[in-house]
Design an enzyme around this catalytic site. Structure first.
Site, PDB file in Angstrom:
ATOM      1  N   CYS A  45      18.093   4.005  17.700  1.00 37.07           N
ATOM      2  CA  CYS A  45      16.972   4.944  17.556  1.00 37.07           C
ATOM      3  C   CYS A  45      17.441   6.299  17.014  1.00 37.07           C
ATOM      4  O   CYS A  45      18.355   6.919  17.565  1.00 37.07           O
ATOM      5  CB  CYS A  45      16.290   5.134  18.904  1.00 37.07           C
ATOM      6  N   THR A  91      -4.654  -6.387  13.550  1.00 31.19           N
ATOM      7  CA  THR A  91      -4.104  -7.475  12.743  1.00 31.19           C
ATOM      8  C   THR A  91      -2.655  -7.132  12.394  1.00 31.19           C
ATOM      9  O   THR A  91      -2.350  -5.987  12.064  1.00 31.19           O
ATOM     10  CB  THR A  91      -4.935  -7.649  11.441  1.00 31.19           C
ATOM     11  N   TRP A 128       0.831  -1.211   0.000  1.00 29.82           N
ATOM     12  CA  TRP A 128       0.000   0.000   0.000  1.00 29.82           C
ATOM     13  C   TRP A 128       0.864   1.259   0.000  1.00 29.82           C
ATOM     14  O   TRP A 128       0.378   2.342  -0.262  1.00 29.82           O
ATOM     15  CB  TRP A 128      -0.973   0.005   1.185  1.00 29.82           C
ATOM     16  N   ARG A 129       2.158   1.111   0.299  1.00 27.63           N
ATOM     17  CA  ARG A 129       3.030   2.290   0.247  1.00 27.63           C
ATOM     18  C   ARG A 129       3.499   2.580  -1.180  1.00 27.63           C
ATOM     19  O   ARG A 129       3.805   3.723  -1.509  1.00 27.63           O
ATOM     20  CB  ARG A 129       4.261   2.075   1.128  1.00 27.63           C
ATOM     21  N   TYR A 159      -8.752   7.909  14.034  1.00 24.08           N
ATOM     22  CA  TYR A 159      -7.425   7.462  13.616  1.00 24.08           C
ATOM     23  C   TYR A 159      -7.404   7.158  12.105  1.00 24.08           C
ATOM     24  O   TYR A 159      -6.523   7.634  11.368  1.00 24.08           O
ATOM     25  CB  TYR A 159      -6.974   6.220  14.414  1.00 24.08           C
ATOM     26  N   GLY A 215     -10.535 -12.257  10.292  1.00 25.20           N
ATOM     27  CA  GLY A 215     -11.271 -12.024  11.531  1.00 25.20           C
ATOM     28  C   GLY A 215     -11.949 -10.657  11.561  1.00 25.20           C
ATOM     29  O   GLY A 215     -11.812  -9.854  10.642  1.00 25.20           O
ATOM     30  N   TYR A 216     -12.705 -10.431  12.633  1.00 26.84           N
ATOM     31  CA  TYR A 216     -13.446  -9.161  12.818  1.00 26.84           C
ATOM     32  C   TYR A 216     -14.160  -8.784  11.519  1.00 26.84           C
ATOM     33  O   TYR A 216     -13.849  -7.794  10.877  1.00 26.84           O
ATOM     34  CB  TYR A 216     -12.504  -8.040  13.262  1.00 26.84           C
ATOM     35  N   CYS A 249      11.057   1.460  18.512  1.00 26.85           N
ATOM     36  CA  CYS A 249      10.519   1.747  19.851  1.00 26.85           C
ATOM     37  C   CYS A 249       9.422   0.725  20.153  1.00 26.85           C
ATOM     38  O   CYS A 249       8.262   1.058  20.347  1.00 26.85           O
ATOM     39  CB  CYS A 249       9.986   3.178  19.900  1.00 26.85           C
ATOM     40  N   ASP A 264      -2.170   5.951  17.157  1.00 29.35           N
ATOM     41  CA  ASP A 264      -2.514   4.537  17.352  1.00 29.35           C
ATOM     42  C   ASP A 264      -1.624   4.019  18.485  1.00 29.35           C
ATOM     43  O   ASP A 264      -0.952   4.804  19.172  1.00 29.35           O
ATOM     44  CB  ASP A 264      -2.331   3.740  16.052  1.00 29.35           C
ATOM     45  N   GLU A 287      -5.539   0.230   5.978  1.00 29.59           N
ATOM     46  CA  GLU A 287      -5.725   0.656   7.367  1.00 29.59           C
ATOM     47  C   GLU A 287      -6.820  -0.152   8.051  1.00 29.59           C
ATOM     48  O   GLU A 287      -6.706  -0.505   9.219  1.00 29.59           O
ATOM     49  CB  GLU A 287      -6.056   2.159   7.443  1.00 29.59           C
ATOM     50  N   CYS A 317      16.969   1.234  21.683  1.00 38.31           N
ATOM     51  CA  CYS A 317      17.383   2.640  21.811  1.00 38.31           C
ATOM     52  C   CYS A 317      18.720   2.913  21.127  1.00 38.31           C
ATOM     53  O   CYS A 317      18.951   4.024  20.643  1.00 38.31           O
ATOM     54  CB  CYS A 317      17.445   3.025  23.280  1.00 38.31           C
TER      55      CYS A 317
HETATM   56 FE1  SF4 Z   1      11.917   4.642  22.088  1.00 37.31          FE
HETATM   57 FE2  SF4 Z   1      13.971   5.782  20.869  1.00 37.31          FE
HETATM   58 FE3  SF4 Z   1      13.243   6.610  23.280  1.00 37.31          FE
HETATM   59 FE4  SF4 Z   1      14.419   4.243  23.004  1.00 37.31          FE
HETATM   60  S1  SF4 Z   1      15.328   6.210  22.571  1.00 37.31           S
HETATM   61  S2  SF4 Z   1      12.588   4.688  24.236  1.00 37.31           S
HETATM   62  S3  SF4 Z   1      13.578   3.563  21.047  1.00 37.31           S
HETATM   63  S4  SF4 Z   1      12.028   6.764  21.401  1.00 37.31           S
END
Ligand code: SF4
Length: 360
Positions: free
Chosen positions: A208, A53, A34-35, A130, A91-92, A198, A148, A47, A205
């Protein structure tokens, strides 16, 4: 804007965050069907499929669905049974029925063109705040926020919200973050960060892109947010289910006394009361469809899980020499050739029960 203890980020911090996140997303986003062509119809279908799901599951259904129904007109022209049968396994099933109802509205009110205003999208059946925000931002690049589970978790950690926050705060922060002109990329980027980095129990992290402004990371409490939910205790349910056969036909009913298993059509089913004999319950159920159901043979137990329910189904088979008129009328019950079952029976629980009666 002040929200009790919580404060929406200022423009400088927000701009750095947007830049870091968008740069990461342009490199790390998953290739999803879908992208590749985000027209509003495809975004909407994806969506709705993605509600409750997993992406991996939706990938098995999305292409087939949009090939058969490439736009709202095709979907509106299809029967409900056909739409639900293509949904079988996801489902649903209310989602599939609402999709078709919304497609009919799109044809009736908007001449088949997907509406492009947020308020018009929000009025479609099955579309909440949403989903309307996701379609408006991803397909039309409107600066509408989305919140979400992934976004809520990312906001919670970036703000170190150990005790949560009012729902309004998440939406206001998401709105303040959403950049005009790049809403489509940005909203997908926040959700992608929540899905890939995350993640709920052990956020990555070290990988991140927005670790620098993350307050939970700074305080070393990232894994505590959000607090782990206590698992809901599974509910045990016992059912009897009938496979009533006449030659190569099987009796299907629309309304079932035990509505634990989704699908418009299914096998006659009833919940067992505590201490109730399955054979007696099966017999009473059979009589509600045929005055002389004949002998019922107990074929075994099949197990099925639906969300938090564990369902044990005792399956009984009845073979009828004559084909009685199914009580309940054409709308409530129908004798169905075996070859047509797949198009009508959507839940695997019914399929397992039918298999349990095959061979002997
Ligand atoms: Fe989430 Fe990034 Fe914060 Fe770690 S550093 S808690 S992955 S937002």
């Amino acid at each position: 804007m002040e929200q009790g203890l919580h404060q929406i980020w200022d423009p400088v911090r927000t701009a750095k965050f947007q830049d870091a996140l968008l740069a990461w997303y342009s490199e790390h986003q998953r290739a999803l069907p879908w992208r590749s062509r985000p027209d509003p119809y495809r975004v909407w279908v994806s969506e709705i499929m993605l509600q409750q799901t997993q992406v991996q599951t939706v990938l098995r259904y999305f292409d087939r669905f949009v090939r058969r129904f490439p736009d709202a007109r095709a979907l509106a022209a299809a029967s409900e049974e056909e739409v639900v049968s293509l949904w079988a396994g996801l489902g649903y099933y209310g989602r599939a029925r609402n999709l078709r109802r919304a497609a009919i509205e799109i044809v009736r009110r908007h001449g088949g063109r997907f509406p492009s205003r947020f308020d018009e999208i929000l009025r479609l059946p099955g579309v909440g705040r949403y989903t309307a925000g996701a379609i408006a931002s991803i397909a039309f690049n409107l600066p509408e926020p989305i919140v979400d589970g992934n976004v809520r978790r990312v906001v919670s950690r970036l703000h170190a919200l150990e005790r949560g926050a009012p729902e309004r705060f998440f939406w206001e922060q998401a709105r303040a973050w959403t950049p005009a002109g790049r809403a489509a990329e940005f909203n997908q980027a926040v959700m992608e960060l929540g899905a890939l980095v995350c993640v709920p129990s052990s956020p990555l992290c070290l990988l991140c892109p927005v670790a620098a402004p993350c307050e939970a990371r700074r305080r070393g409490i990232e894994a505590r947010i959000p607090p782990p939910r206590r698992a809901r205790a599974a509910e045990e349910v016992r059912l009897v289910m009938l496979v009533m056969e006449h030659e190569e036909e099987i009796l299907l009913v629309r309304e079932r006394e035990a509505d634990y298993i989704p699908g418009r059509w299914g096998l006659p089913t009833r919940a067992l009361a505590r201490g109730e004999s399955p054979a007696r319950a099966a017999r009473a159920l059979a009589r509600s469809f045929s005055p002389e159901p004949g002998a019922l043979e107990e074929r075994g137990t099949v197990r099925h899980g639906v969300t938090f329910r564990r369902i044990a189904i005792q399956v009984f088979r009845g073979r009828l020499a004559r084909r009685p008129r199914a009580r309940g009328g054409d709308d409530g019950a129908r004798w169905t050739p075996r070859a047509a079952l797949d198009a009508l029976v959507t839940s695997s629980a019914f399929r397992k029960a039918i298999r349990c009666c095959d061979g002997g």
